[in-house]
Design an enzyme around this catalytic site. Structure first.
Site, PDB file in Angstrom:
ATOM      1  N   GLU A 199     -14.075  32.009 -16.931  1.00 33.15           N
ATOM      2  CA  GLU A 199     -15.283  32.242 -16.947  1.00 33.15           C
ATOM      3  C   GLU A 199     -16.202  32.560 -15.641  1.00 33.15           C
ATOM      4  O   GLU A 199     -17.114  33.162 -15.533  1.00 33.15           O
ATOM      5  CB  GLU A 199     -16.134  30.708 -16.878  1.00 33.15           C
ATOM      6  CG  GLU A 199     -16.163  29.565 -18.116  1.00 33.15           C
ATOM      7  CD  GLU A 199     -13.879  29.385 -18.468  1.00 33.15           C
ATOM      8  OE1 GLU A 199     -13.257  29.147 -17.341  1.00 33.15           O
ATOM      9  OE2 GLU A 199     -13.947  28.415 -19.373  1.00 33.15           O
ATOM     10  N   GLY A 242     -12.288  27.693 -22.945  1.00 33.43           N
ATOM     11  CA  GLY A 242     -12.054  26.398 -23.303  1.00 33.43           C
ATOM     12  C   GLY A 242     -11.176  25.635 -24.425  1.00 33.43           C
ATOM     13  O   GLY A 242     -10.676  24.802 -24.725  1.00 33.43           O
ATOM     14  N   GLU A 271      -8.958  24.935 -21.873  1.00 35.98           N
ATOM     15  CA  GLU A 271      -9.311  23.144 -21.723  1.00 35.98           C
ATOM     16  C   GLU A 271      -8.323  22.183 -22.866  1.00 35.98           C
ATOM     17  O   GLU A 271      -8.311  21.001 -22.561  1.00 35.98           O
ATOM     18  CB  GLU A 271     -10.502  23.521 -21.362  1.00 35.98           C
ATOM     19  CG  GLU A 271     -11.223  24.016 -19.725  1.00 35.98           C
ATOM     20  CD  GLU A 271     -12.288  24.027 -19.934  1.00 35.98           C
ATOM     21  OE1 GLU A 271     -12.808  25.195 -20.622  1.00 35.98           O
ATOM     22  OE2 GLU A 271     -12.808  23.805 -18.442  1.00 35.98           O
ATOM     23  N   ALA A 288     -14.884  29.690 -24.953  1.00 41.03           N
ATOM     24  CA  ALA A 288     -16.106  28.518 -25.925  1.00 41.03           C
ATOM     25  C   ALA A 288     -17.128  30.572 -26.472  1.00 41.03           C
ATOM     26  O   ALA A 288     -16.723  31.004 -26.181  1.00 41.03           O
ATOM     27  CB  ALA A 288     -17.076  28.686 -25.408  1.00 41.03           C
TER      28      ALA A 288
HETATM   29  N1  COA Z   1     -16.677  34.252 -27.490  1.00 44.36           N
HETATM   30  C1  COA Z   1     -17.317  34.910 -28.732  1.00 44.36           C
HETATM   31  N2  COA Z   1     -16.628  35.878 -29.090  1.00 44.36           N
HETATM   32  C2  COA Z   1     -15.145  36.326 -29.174  1.00 44.36           C
HETATM   33  C3  COA Z   1     -14.684  35.566 -27.865  1.00 44.36           C
HETATM   34  C4  COA Z   1     -15.721  34.417 -27.155  1.00 44.36           C
HETATM   35  N3  COA Z   1     -15.136  33.842 -26.314  1.00 44.36           N
HETATM   36  N4  COA Z   1     -13.247  36.095 -27.989  1.00 44.36           N
HETATM   37  C5  COA Z   1     -13.278  36.806 -28.685  1.00 44.36           C
HETATM   38  N5  COA Z   1     -14.462  37.015 -29.818  1.00 44.36           N
HETATM   39  C6  COA Z   1     -14.920  38.022 -30.564  1.00 44.36           C
HETATM   40  C7  COA Z   1     -14.859  39.394 -29.469  1.00 44.36           C
HETATM   41  O1  COA Z   1     -16.188  39.549 -29.372  1.00 44.36           O
HETATM   42  C8  COA Z   1     -14.699  40.462 -30.911  1.00 44.36           C
HETATM   43  O2  COA Z   1     -15.697  40.117 -32.864  1.00 44.36           O
HETATM   44  P1  COA Z   1     -16.159  41.528 -33.440  1.00 44.36           P
HETATM   45  O3  COA Z   1     -15.108  41.961 -33.653  1.00 44.36           O
HETATM   46  O4  COA Z   1     -17.514  40.945 -33.607  1.00 44.36           O
HETATM   47  O5  COA Z   1     -16.997  41.832 -32.256  1.00 44.36           O
HETATM   48  C9  COA Z   1     -13.243  39.539 -31.327  1.00 44.36           C
HETATM   49  O6  COA Z   1     -12.842  38.355 -31.263  1.00 44.36           O
HETATM   50  C10 COA Z   1     -12.088  40.124 -31.539  1.00 44.36           C
HETATM   51  O7  COA Z   1     -12.001  40.125 -29.923  1.00 44.36           O
HETATM   52  P2  COA Z   1     -11.666  41.559 -28.857  1.00 44.36           P
HETATM   53  O8  COA Z   1     -12.101  41.261 -27.702  1.00 44.36           O
HETATM   54  O9  COA Z   1     -12.256  42.415 -29.926  1.00 44.36           O
HETATM   55  O10 COA Z   1     -10.062  41.787 -28.770  1.00 44.36           O
HETATM   56  P3  COA Z   1      -9.546  41.966 -27.920  1.00 44.36           P
HETATM   57  O11 COA Z   1      -7.530  42.290 -28.147  1.00 44.36           O
HETATM   58  O12 COA Z   1      -9.603  43.677 -27.318  1.00 44.36           O
HETATM   59  O13 COA Z   1      -9.781  41.292 -26.713  1.00 44.36           O
HETATM   60  C11 COA Z   1      -9.635  39.056 -25.271  1.00 44.36           C
HETATM   61  C12 COA Z   1      -9.144  39.461 -26.119  1.00 44.36           C
HETATM   62  C13 COA Z   1      -9.048  38.024 -24.867  1.00 44.36           C
HETATM   63  C14 COA Z   1      -9.193  39.999 -24.081  1.00 44.36           C
HETATM   64  C15 COA Z   1     -11.356  39.390 -25.568  1.00 44.36           C
HETATM   65  O14 COA Z   1     -11.570  38.667 -26.560  1.00 44.36           O
HETATM   66  C16 COA Z   1     -11.559  38.541 -24.326  1.00 44.36           C
HETATM   67  O15 COA Z   1     -12.199  38.720 -22.929  1.00 44.36           O
HETATM   68  N6  COA Z   1     -12.994  37.625 -24.964  1.00 44.36           N
HETATM   69  C17 COA Z   1     -13.752  36.419 -24.349  1.00 44.36           C
HETATM   70  C18 COA Z   1     -12.765  36.053 -22.576  1.00 44.36           C
HETATM   71  C19 COA Z   1     -13.618  34.664 -22.477  1.00 44.36           C
HETATM   72  O16 COA Z   1     -14.156  35.355 -21.033  1.00 44.36           O
HETATM   73  N7  COA Z   1     -13.182  33.395 -22.681  1.00 44.36           N
HETATM   74  C20 COA Z   1     -14.461  32.387 -21.718  1.00 44.36           C
HETATM   75  C21 COA Z   1     -15.498  32.161 -22.752  1.00 44.36           C
HETATM   76  S1  COA Z   1     -16.268  31.023 -21.750  1.00 44.36           S
END
Ligand code: COA
Length: 258
Positions: A135, A112, A115, A66
């Protein structure tokens, strides 16, 4: 309808819905979620579509969860509403869909995103995929059915481990757990999934619809799945597809359910 955050294509009776926010790793904002709901419902209403594939645009993410920025200031009431509306889409629109839905997981399927994949009927993942429910690392819990569907698929112990550590697993582990049905190379993901779709579509759509309903009934509280099966089984006998399937068998030919 024109979608802002989705690609929507129909080919050979298969609708491919691709979540299209690759710069945000296809994170699910409320608008995208509403579009997925609309897109699946349109395909159900469209007689040209017999099966739906949900995937993500790009080679990095299916859906990275999400959209965290969107719910960062939510109150308890807003959190409730977010979760409740998410449950409605995943349970009523996707899991209970009368047409088969396959998740083609092409990268990160987190929170999500996982999910959504869990609510689909079948999951295929490319070898670069990473799956998890992270989460608790954000101070929340899975809110779109992850605490319920993950243990249904992989067992309580493994689900507890994944949910409490928030760790990501790769497609090998996911395959061993039964979290995904098939693993493919990154390049082959869509071809493999479309071949799988073709195999499913060689069967009776009506029987598929009834079978989906019966399997889902096993997980519905207060519903006797065996009774649902008796009813759905009996309904098949009054369909043209049953006549076609059985007469094709007796005449040693392939059935034509189109
Ligand atoms: N919500 C909002 N933005 C998200 C996102 C999320 N769940 N997951 C990734 N993004 C965005 C990042 O903020 C970034 O945006 P920006 O360029 O404006 O800063 C862009 O997507 C790229 O992500 P980034 O984190 O730079 O890529 P990465 O390769 O370094 O890492 C992940 C990849 C998936 C490990 C990391 O993005 C992450 O941990 N995301 C969140 C996962 C999460 O907790 N999901 C559950 C949410 S309830």
């Amino acid at each position: 309808m024109e979608y802002k955050n989705l690609k929507y294509e129909i080919e050979n009776r298969v609708n491919v819905i691709s979540i299209n926010r690759p710069e945000k790793l296809n994170a699910l904002n409320i608008e995208t979620f509403a579009e997925i709901d609309h897109a699946v419902k349109s395909s159900v209403a469209n007689s040209d579509v017999r099966l739906i594939i949900i995937t993500g645009v790009g080679d990095k993410a299916f859906v990275a969860g999400a959209d965290i920025k969107e719910f960062i200031n939510f109150s308890m009431e807003e959190g409730y509403e977010l979760s409740e509306s998410g449950h409605k889409v995943l349970t009523e629109t996707i899991e209970s869909c009368s047409k088969p839905i396959i998740a083609a997981i092409n990268g990160y399927a987190l929170g999500g995103g996982l999910e959504i994949a869990l609510a689909c009927h079948i999951r295929v993942a490319s070898e670069n995929s990473k799956m998890g429910l992270p989460e608790v690392s954000l101070g929340v819990i899975p809110g779109y059915g992850g605490t319920q569907r993950l243990p249904q698929l992989i067992g309580k112990g493994r689900a507890m481990d994944m949910i409490m550590t928030g760790k990501m697993i790769d497609s090998n582990e996911a395959l061993a757990f039964g979290l995904i049905n098939y693993k493919t190379s990154q390049n082959e993901l869509m071809n493999f999934t479309k071949d799988l779709a073709k195999k499913i579509l060689s069967n009776s759509s009506n029987a598929l619809k009834n079978a989906i309903r019966c399997v889902n009934a096993n997980f519905q509280q207060g519903v006797n799945g065996f009774e649902v099966e008796i009813n759905e089984f009996s309904r098949c006998f009054e369909t043209k597809e049953f006549i076609e399937g059985t007469s094709a068998f007796l005449n040693k030919r392939k059935p034509d359910f189109n």
